[in-house]
Design an enzyme around this catalytic site. Structure first.
Site, PDB file in Angstrom:
ATOM      1  N   ASP A   1     -15.000  -0.642   5.044  1.00  0.00           N
ATOM      2  CA  ASP A   1     -14.477   0.575   4.439  1.00  0.00           C
ATOM      3  C   ASP A   1     -14.916   1.740   5.322  1.00  0.00           C
ATOM      4  O   ASP A   1     -16.053   2.203   5.235  1.00  0.00           O
ATOM      5  CB  ASP A   1     -15.014   0.740   3.017  1.00  0.00           C
ATOM      6  CG  ASP A   1     -14.506   2.001   2.350  1.00  0.00           C
ATOM      7  OD1 ASP A   1     -13.321   2.347   2.540  1.00  0.00           O
ATOM      8  OD2 ASP A   1     -15.288   2.642   1.631  1.00  0.00           O
TER       9      ASP A   1
ATOM     10  N   GLU B   1      -9.831  -1.257   5.820  1.00  0.00           N
ATOM     11  CA  GLU B   1      -8.950  -0.429   5.003  1.00  0.00           C
ATOM     12  C   GLU B   1      -8.299   0.624   5.890  1.00  0.00           C
ATOM     13  O   GLU B   1      -8.954   1.220   6.744  1.00  0.00           O
ATOM     14  CB  GLU B   1      -9.743   0.239   3.886  1.00  0.00           C
ATOM     15  CG  GLU B   1      -8.862   0.979   2.902  1.00  0.00           C
ATOM     16  CD  GLU B   1      -9.625   1.454   1.692  1.00  0.00           C
ATOM     17  OE1 GLU B   1      -9.852   0.636   0.783  1.00  0.00           O
ATOM     18  OE2 GLU B   1     -10.008   2.634   1.673  1.00  0.00           O
TER      19      GLU B   1
ATOM     20  N   ASP C   1     -19.246   2.508  -1.475  1.00  0.00           N
ATOM     21  CA  ASP C   1     -18.747   2.173  -0.142  1.00  0.00           C
ATOM     22  C   ASP C   1     -18.872   0.671   0.111  1.00  0.00           C
ATOM     23  O   ASP C   1     -17.959   0.047   0.658  1.00  0.00           O
ATOM     24  CB  ASP C   1     -19.508   2.961   0.935  1.00  0.00           C
ATOM     25  CG  ASP C   1     -19.313   4.461   0.790  1.00  0.00           C
ATOM     26  OD1 ASP C   1     -18.156   4.918   0.862  1.00  0.00           O
ATOM     27  OD2 ASP C   1     -20.313   5.173   0.590  1.00  0.00           O
TER      28      ASP C   1
END
Length: 166
Positions: free
Chosen positions: A12, A72, A145
């Protein structure tokens, strides 16, 4: 011959905090392995922040030895400066598995959220709750996160077969 267990790291991206989460996929079973966050100095010059992110993630990948990586995609921000900085961080992040010969797949945030929660507009708290349910035995995750990174890994585990067949 394919490996019986595939190690997938989800990433991420973030310039301040980059989450990572490793799962193992054996058949249809997912097992959590580890997760964490790489945080950088907000006051340091951009080049130093990117170098720190690159170096720390390189060490994580060397230690954990994932077979595949999932990242992502960037959420397009209204602020061009923020989007550019996030893009630079994402580039540094994607470079690490690429240089280590690890295949990288990319997923939009809405796809990750829909895969994990059933709702492409889910908030971070919903994602974190579902990650905890989907990965029993996972220690308490205190970082959104890290849970977002695990969600990316879960998403890849669910979508990787269709990518192989496509």
């Amino acid at each position: 011959m394919k490996r019986a267990v595939i190690r997938i790291i989800g990433l991420d991206p973030g310039l301040r905090h980059t989450g990572w989460g490793l799962v193992e996929l054996a058949g249809n079973q997912l097992r959590p392995v580890d997760c964490g966050v790489i945080s950088g100095g907000v006051e340091a010059p951009m080049a130093e922040r990117l170098q720190h992110l690159h170096d720390e993630l390189t060490q994580v990948l060397r230690d954990l030895r994932p077979d595949e990586a999932a990242v992502e995609e960037i959420f397009v921000n209204c602020n061009p400066s923020s989007a550019l900085k996030l893009g630079m961080a994402r580039g540094a992040i994607m470079l690490v598995p690429a240089r280590l010969g690890i295949t990288i797949s990319e997923y939009a945030a809405t796809v990750v959220k829909k895969t994990v929660t059933g709702n492409g507009q889910a908030d971070k708290t919903q994602v974190q709750s579902m990650v905890t349910l989907l990965l029993p035995g996972l220690p308490n995750i205190d970082s959104k996160d890290a849970s977002d990174a695990l969600a990316v890994a879960i998403c890849h585990a669910h979508h990787r077969r269709s990518k192989e067949w496509g």
